[in-house]
Design a protein around this motif. Structure first.
Motif, short mmCIF file in Angstrom:
data_model
loop_
_atom_site.label_atom_id
_atom_site.label_comp_id
_atom_site.label_asym_id
_atom_site.label_seq_id
_atom_site.Cartn_x
_atom_site.Cartn_y
_atom_site.Cartn_z
N GLU A 108 61.47 60.33 27.29
CA GLU A 108 60.38 59.52 26.56
C GLU A 108 59.21 60.19 26.79
O GLU A 108 58.84 60.95 27.74
CB GLU A 108 60.43 58.26 27.33
N PRO A 109 58.14 60.12 25.71
CA PRO A 109 56.89 60.80 25.67
C PRO A 109 56.26 60.71 27.14
O PRO A 109 55.55 61.50 27.44
CB PRO A 109 56.27 60.28 24.66
N GLU A 110 56.03 59.56 27.54
CA GLU A 110 55.44 59.06 28.62
C GLU A 110 56.05 59.95 29.86
O GLU A 110 55.34 60.51 30.69
CB GLU A 110 55.52 57.76 29.19
N ASP A 111 57.24 60.25 30.07
CA ASP A 111 57.73 61.10 31.10
C ASP A 111 57.46 62.38 30.98
O ASP A 111 57.05 63.12 31.97
CB ASP A 111 59.52 61.05 31.06
N VAL A 112 57.26 62.79 29.67
CA VAL A 112 57.09 64.24 29.55
C VAL A 112 55.53 64.60 29.87
O VAL A 112 55.07 65.50 30.58
CB VAL A 112 57.17 64.88 28.08
N VAL A 113 54.81 63.56 29.75
CA VAL A 113 53.32 63.49 30.03
C VAL A 113 53.14 63.67 31.45
O VAL A 113 52.42 64.39 32.19
CB VAL A 113 52.43 62.38 29.61
N GLU A 114 54.17 62.91 32.44
CA GLU A 114 54.01 62.96 33.74
C GLU A 114 54.26 64.22 34.11
O GLU A 114 53.72 64.66 35.10
CB GLU A 114 54.61 61.81 34.28
N SER A 138 58.03 72.16 15.00
CA SER A 138 58.09 70.76 14.40
C SER A 138 59.09 69.91 15.07
O SER A 138 60.10 70.40 15.00
CB SER A 138 58.01 70.99 12.85
N GLY A 139 58.52 68.93 15.37
CA GLY A 139 59.52 67.96 15.98
C GLY A 139 59.67 68.03 17.41
O GLY A 139 60.45 67.12 18.17
N ALA A 140 58.95 68.82 18.09
CA ALA A 140 59.00 68.96 19.45
C ALA A 140 58.22 67.84 20.34
O ALA A 140 58.52 67.51 21.37
CB ALA A 140 58.30 70.29 19.97
N GLY A 141 57.28 67.24 19.54
CA GLY A 141 56.64 66.10 20.00
C GLY A 141 55.03 66.47 20.56
O GLY A 141 54.38 65.56 21.19
N LYS A 142 54.73 67.58 19.89
CA LYS A 142 53.12 67.95 20.24
C LYS A 142 52.19 66.74 19.76
O LYS A 142 51.29 66.56 20.37
CB LYS A 142 53.04 69.29 19.27
N SER A 143 52.27 66.20 18.48
CA SER A 143 51.22 65.07 18.20
C SER A 143 51.68 63.89 18.70
O SER A 143 50.68 63.27 18.65
CB SER A 143 51.56 65.04 16.32
N LEU A 182 48.54 62.79 26.45
CA LEU A 182 47.97 63.87 27.52
C LEU A 182 46.62 63.78 27.68
O LEU A 182 45.76 63.63 28.82
CB LEU A 182 48.48 65.21 27.48
N ALA A 183 45.85 63.68 26.30
CA ALA A 183 44.33 63.68 26.34
C ALA A 183 43.87 62.45 27.07
O ALA A 183 42.58 62.50 27.71
CB ALA A 183 44.05 63.88 24.86
N VAL A 190 56.71 75.72 30.35
CA VAL A 190 57.80 75.34 29.59
C VAL A 190 58.22 73.98 29.86
O VAL A 190 58.76 73.63 31.11
CB VAL A 190 59.10 76.38 29.44
N LEU A 191 58.36 72.91 28.98
CA LEU A 191 58.68 71.69 29.29
C LEU A 191 59.83 71.18 28.38
O LEU A 191 59.79 71.29 26.93
CB LEU A 191 57.63 70.62 29.29
#
Length: 196
Positions: A155-161, A11-16, A22-23, A148-149
């Motif tokens: 930032e969320p957008e960076d993780v998505v990239e 929880s808190g990893a950023g999945k939601s 990403l979707a 594993v990321l």
């Protein structure tokens, strides 16, 4: 691109947060297993824990996961404990599991923001210690993920990239091409910020 991508982690990893982004980039459907559990139960997860306990939550979580596993072109955000469950099949259906790794102190900071819901397993007097204990108990299971990321300091957008780049490199290739694979193409590979 894998057609079933399951996000796992504390929880808190950023999945939601990462899941819908990403979707959207892939044109996939986004499924939040916790929200699916609430739909099946007809009540919120905190209320479900109070009334039926964790056992009832886990039973409904298994039902929700089974339903989500039949979908394609989907991003599924799992609950923090899903990957550690040994009573359900976590690997079938051609899923690619992505562990969004986060330090407990970062996760607690994210979870304690204004308006954040209190997670039932973190409702005690020391949620930071509880989260650290959950990570210790679940880390080996999370490490089974194909990708594993790191999410700390991103930032969320960076993780998505980064996720998109790594997921493209996970596409199946002929066996002869698998020797000498580059970083980010094999199970358990970590892609995170480079240290100097």
């Amino acid at each position: 691109m894998p057609r079933r991508i399951w996000l796992v982690g504390l929880s808190g990893a950023g999945k939601s947060t990462i899941g819908p982004l990403l979707a959207g980039r892939l044109g996939y459907r986004y499924v939040d297993l916790d929200r699916e559990v609430e739909e099946l139960a007809g009540e919120t997860i905190p209320h479900l824990f109070r009334v039926g306990g964790e056992a009832e939550f886990r039973r409904l979580e298994a039902r929700a996961a089974s339903r989500a596993a039949r979908a394609t072109d989907v991003i599924v955000a799992t609950g923090g404990g899903w990957m550690a469950r040994r009573d359900i099949d976590r690997t079938s259906g051609g899923r690619v599991r992505v562990w969004l790794r986060v330090r407990p102190e970062t996760a607690i900071h994210r979870l304690s923001g204004e308006g954040a819901e209190v997670r039932p397993l973190l409702a005690g007097p020391d949620p930071a210690a509880a989260l650290a204990a959950l990570l210790a108990a679940r880390e080996a299971a999370y490490a089974e993920a194909e990708l594993v990321l790191e999410t700390d300091g991103r930032e969320p957008e960076d993780v998505v990239e980064v996720a998109l780049r790594c997921l493209r490199r996970l596409a199946p290739r002929p066996p002869a091409d698998r020797e000498g694979t580059v970083e980010g193409t094999v199970e358990g590979t970590t892609e995170g910020p480079q240290e100097s």
